[in-house]
Design an enzyme around this catalytic site. Sequence first.
Site, mmCIF file in Angstrom:
data_model
loop_
_atom_site.group_PDB
_atom_site.id
_atom_site.type_symbol
_atom_site.label_atom_id
_atom_site.label_comp_id
_atom_site.label_asym_id
_atom_site.label_seq_id
_atom_site.Cartn_x
_atom_site.Cartn_y
_atom_site.Cartn_z
ATOM 1 N N SER A 159 29.922 17.618 42.065
ATOM 2 C CA SER A 159 30.140 17.880 40.639
ATOM 3 C C SER A 159 29.663 19.287 40.282
ATOM 4 O O SER A 159 30.131 20.254 40.881
ATOM 5 C CB SER A 159 29.449 16.795 39.804
ATOM 6 O OG SER A 159 29.850 16.847 38.466
ATOM 7 N N ASP A 215 39.538 10.743 40.137
ATOM 8 C CA ASP A 215 38.555 11.654 39.546
ATOM 9 C C ASP A 215 39.291 12.805 38.877
ATOM 10 O O ASP A 215 40.051 13.530 39.524
ATOM 11 C CB ASP A 215 37.601 12.178 40.625
ATOM 12 C CG ASP A 215 36.545 13.123 40.063
ATOM 13 O OD1 ASP A 215 36.374 13.159 38.824
ATOM 14 O OD2 ASP A 215 35.886 13.814 40.857
ATOM 15 N N HIS A 268 34.675 9.690 39.426
ATOM 16 C CA HIS A 268 33.874 10.890 39.674
ATOM 17 C C HIS A 268 32.552 10.598 40.372
ATOM 18 O O HIS A 268 32.024 11.464 41.079
ATOM 19 C CB HIS A 268 33.605 11.607 38.352
ATOM 20 C CG HIS A 268 32.867 12.898 38.506
ATOM 21 N ND1 HIS A 268 33.366 13.963 39.236
ATOM 22 C CD2 HIS A 268 31.646 13.310 38.044
ATOM 23 C CE1 HIS A 268 32.505 14.967 39.203
ATOM 24 N NE2 HIS A 268 31.455 14.590 38.498
#
Length: 285
Positions: A159, A215, A268
């Site tokens: 991320s 995601d 995610h």
Amino acid sequence: MLFNYQSLLVGVSLISQALSAPILESRATADAAAFPDLHRAAKLSSAAYTGCIGKAFDVTITKRIYDLVTDTNGFVGYSTEKKTIAVIMRGSTTITDFVNDIDIALITPELSGVTFPSDVKIMRGVHRPWSAVHDTIITEVKALIAKYPDYTLEAVGHSLGGALTSIAHVALAQNFPDKSLVSNALNAFPIGNQAWADFGTAQAGTFNRGNNVLDGVPNMYSSPLVNFKHYGTEYYSSGTEASTVKCEGQRDKSCSAGNGMYAVTPGHIASFGVVMLTAGCGYLS
């Protein structure tokens, strides 16, 4: 981006859902052989969220990375098993991180040991936290190279940590041009303009983008309104060897670019068979 997940989902969606996707093509090919290294990268990324002390799986931690103002967090260490020196960056867990995630103002980067072309621009929300710890990381890596001169280099993160990894890759390649380097940025958003992507592509070493099905974060900021560009080779997976594919280019519709998602989504928090924050530190493995 694990801080207050629902708030992230709403906040980032407001920024990114209105953006339209570029033209896509489908050319991905099966590549189960890539899974083990990406699975390991996911475990190390999860360990960065956990705040491991002493060791994270096969990596012995020699330096904790933390900057109070920018909340940049991670660690540097080495793996005798893999014979590599590792830079692992943590993703978002706090409000400060979330502010960094959405600070897309473009700036001209400046980092010691890196010669950027004049037209390179990257987002302030990633440059600022990396630049706060850049010198500390380079100093620690240099010290480890002196101890382990035959070891390769690697950078890993998920991320925001993956976005930071895209800078780490360039910083390591430029500061240590004679070292073999492999970086794995997981579930990361693009951070700069085409000149930045071209510069990243031109670096020695291997830069992989590992993305999870469903995601939307890798698509954030990638459409015409913002037009940030990825670099590197994308791998896409639902968490198993059998589902792992190697993508062609940056807009392969068989991969993240074709999933129709442009924000933080449930997919995610997982990457290559690992749910972030759940893998532990590998003390018992």
